[in-house]
Design an enzyme around this catalytic site. Structure first.
Site, PDB file in Angstrom:
ATOM      1  N   GLN A   1      -6.117  -0.723   2.320  1.00 35.23           N
ATOM      2  CA  GLN A   1      -5.765   0.012   3.540  1.00 35.23           C
ATOM      3  C   GLN A   1      -6.051   1.488   3.251  1.00 35.23           C
ATOM      4  O   GLN A   1      -5.301   2.147   2.526  1.00 35.23           O
ATOM      5  CB  GLN A   1      -4.298  -0.194   3.897  1.00 35.23           C
ATOM      6  CG  GLN A   1      -3.888   0.506   5.199  1.00 35.23           C
ATOM      7  CD  GLN A   1      -2.384   0.444   5.444  1.00 35.23           C
ATOM      8  OE1 GLN A   1      -1.604   0.165   4.539  1.00 35.23           O
ATOM      9  NE2 GLN A   1      -1.976   0.740   6.676  1.00 35.23           N
TER      10      GLN A   1
ATOM     11  N   ALA B   1       0.801  -1.225   0.000  1.00 38.14           N
ATOM     12  CA  ALA B   1       0.000   0.000   0.000  1.00 38.14           C
ATOM     13  C   ALA B   1       0.831   1.271   0.000  1.00 38.14           C
ATOM     14  O   ALA B   1       0.282   2.368  -0.095  1.00 38.14           O
ATOM     15  CB  ALA B   1      -0.934   0.012   1.217  1.00 38.14           C
TER      16      ALA B   1
ATOM     17  N   ARG C   1       9.378   8.602  -2.949  1.00 38.60           N
ATOM     18  CA  ARG C   1      10.773   8.825  -3.340  1.00 38.60           C
ATOM     19  C   ARG C   1      11.092   8.295  -4.730  1.00 38.60           C
ATOM     20  O   ARG C   1      12.122   8.639  -5.307  1.00 38.60           O
ATOM     21  CB  ARG C   1      11.712   8.205  -2.307  1.00 38.60           C
ATOM     22  CG  ARG C   1      11.850   9.048  -1.037  1.00 38.60           C
ATOM     23  CD  ARG C   1      13.014   8.554  -0.200  1.00 38.60           C
ATOM     24  NE  ARG C   1      12.649   7.384   0.597  1.00 38.60           N
ATOM     25  CZ  ARG C   1      13.537   6.597   1.194  1.00 38.60           C
ATOM     26  NH1 ARG C   1      14.833   6.827   1.042  1.00 38.60           N
ATOM     27  NH2 ARG C   1      13.138   5.570   1.910  1.00 38.60           N
TER      28      ARG C   1
END
Length: 449
Positions: A78, A13, A18
């Site tokens: 989630q 999830a 980055r």
């Protein structure tokens, strides 16, 4: 190995900010396969009877990739990223009534091996409630530390932000990968809180909770390179390099010769038979099988193709998806084959394109030949019979059939079927004008003067 059922929960999830990408992190590829695909493979190979993947609310791309890759996998969402325990809880429906063992994995760890997961699960066989996969870190900065008592038993895992100065010296670290008995996971997960520096629900807190309940907790150690996650492009490149080395080693262990291994790039599913020789600077895309004793010469690119035993490909050849080469076929320099079968002992040696075609056994395709398979709207098939000879610089305009043993004169444009054993020519008659060149040179010489 226990015969208890096994459920693998893969946490996927994370947004991977980055990576600076519109693509979810776990879908970035290593050896031409999304990272989460490698983890799915490892889980299945380790014996997982059921697999669940936890994605974010914006994880539709991951959901679609998983549906294509492994249709039997359950997917859970989630909604908020509140820690690893919170992520596992998102999949609670998968283990609510499950009677077996549960592996918790991460979708950004493409190097994880099935044998490591089997060893971690075996650590539960002594009755331990859970087992942690640890590793000895060259530099432990950023990792949770494994805390042990005087007898060496695991008593907890401390995340670095919550660790004391003494704890930060510890080099044994937590990979994040864990195995639970399902009943223990159901008992411990609701008791995990978020009283820590990040305010998150850490799955690793289950270790201390289990010890507090008097449960045994086990540790299995793995290699650092195997368990490291990928968080940015540099780490992705490092994972690619490690995976390529693993694939090269496996190819050579299987009996293939790589003349300059560091220059050969494999896909996750490349299969090389014994005594295959691969020259430098060869790239294998997905879906390639190379038969015994074949030779892949330098600077060739092969994808979605089958190369038969004893065949020779390249140098500078390109085999595209659907290329099927028979035994002892010869594919030479600057030849491209796409969606075509080249049957045993046929030769396509120079500067040629063969697409949507069959080339019969023993046929010879001359330099500069092309099959004209596309009319601007649809693809059409060319059939070249066994033993046929196609002269250099010929164009075969599909759909067209060249019979067995037929001979096509060089420079021909063939638009109609050619019967077996026939000669077909399609070119303007040669004309000679005596003295023309001498007169032209003389005239140009006067013009320059």
């Amino acid at each position: 190995m226990t015969d208890r059922p096994l459920l693998a929960i893969i946490l996927a999830a994370g947004h991977g900010t980055r990576m600076k990408s519109r693509r979810p992190k776990v879908l970035h590829e290593v050896a031409r396969r999304p990272m989460v695909g490698h983890v799915l493979d490892a889980a299945r190979a380790a014996g997982a009877d059921e697999v669940a993947v936890v994605i974010s609310a914006s994880g539709d791309q991951v959901r679609e990739a998983i549906a294509t890759d492994d249709a039997d996998t359950q997917v859970f969402v989630q909604a908020e990223q509140l820690g690893t325990a919170h992520a596992v809880d998102a999949a609670r429906e998968a283990f609510a009534g499950f009677d077996g063992d549960v592996l918790v994995l991460y979708g950004d760890t493409p190097m994880i091996r099935p044998e490591t997961l089997r060893r971690l699960r075996e650590a539960l066989s002594d009755g331990s409630a859970l087992a942690v996969l640890g590793f000895d870190a060259a530099d432990p900065t950023g990792y949770g530390r494994l805390l042990r008592d005087e007898e060496g038993a695991l008593i907890g895992i401390r995340e670095e932000k919550d660790a004391s100065a003494d704890e930060r010296v510890i080099r044994q670290c937590n990979s994040g990968v864990m195995a639970f008995r399902a009943e223990a996971l159901r008992e411990l997960l609701p008791r995990i809180g978020n009283d820590n520096a990040k305010g998150e629900y850490y799955l690793t807190d289950a270790v201390a909770l289990a010890r507090g309940q008097g449960y045994d907790v086990a540790v299995a150690m793995g290699e650092e390179a195997e368990v490291l996650g990928v968080n940015d492009r540099a780490q992705l490149a490092a994972a690619e390099a490690k995976m390529q080395q693993r694939l090269r080693d496996a190819a050579m262990d299987g009996g293939a010769t790589l003349i300059d291994p560091a220059t050969v790039t494999f896909s996750y599913d490349t299969v090389l038979g014994p005594d295959v020789v691969v020259e430098p600077n060869v790239i294998f895309g997905p879906g390639v099988t190379v038969g015994d004793s074949a030779r892949i010469n330098g600077f060739s690119h092969i994808e979605g193709a089958r190369v038969g035993p004893g065949a020779s490909v390249g140098p500078f050849a390109r085999l595209r998806p659907g290329a099927e080469l028979g035994e002892n076929v010869r594919i030479g320099n600057f030849v491209e084959i796409k969606k075509a079968s080249i049957e045993d002992d046929a030769k396509v040696n120079h500067l040629t394109y063969i697409g949507d075609s069959r080339v019969g056994a023993g046929a010879n395709i001359g330099a500069g030949t092309i099959t004209c398979n596309y009319d601007g709207h649809e693809k059409h098939h060319t059939d070249i019979g066994a033993g046929a000879f196609i002269g250099s610089n010929s164009a075969l305009v599909a759909p067209v059939k060249i019979g067995d043993r037929a001979y096509i004169g060089s420079g021909s444009v063939i638009t109609r079927d050619v019967s077996a054993g026939s000669l077909a020519l399609s070119r303007a008659p040669q004309e000679e004008r005596e003295g023309w060149a001498d007169r032209m040179h003389a005239r140009r010489g006067r013009d320059k003067g």
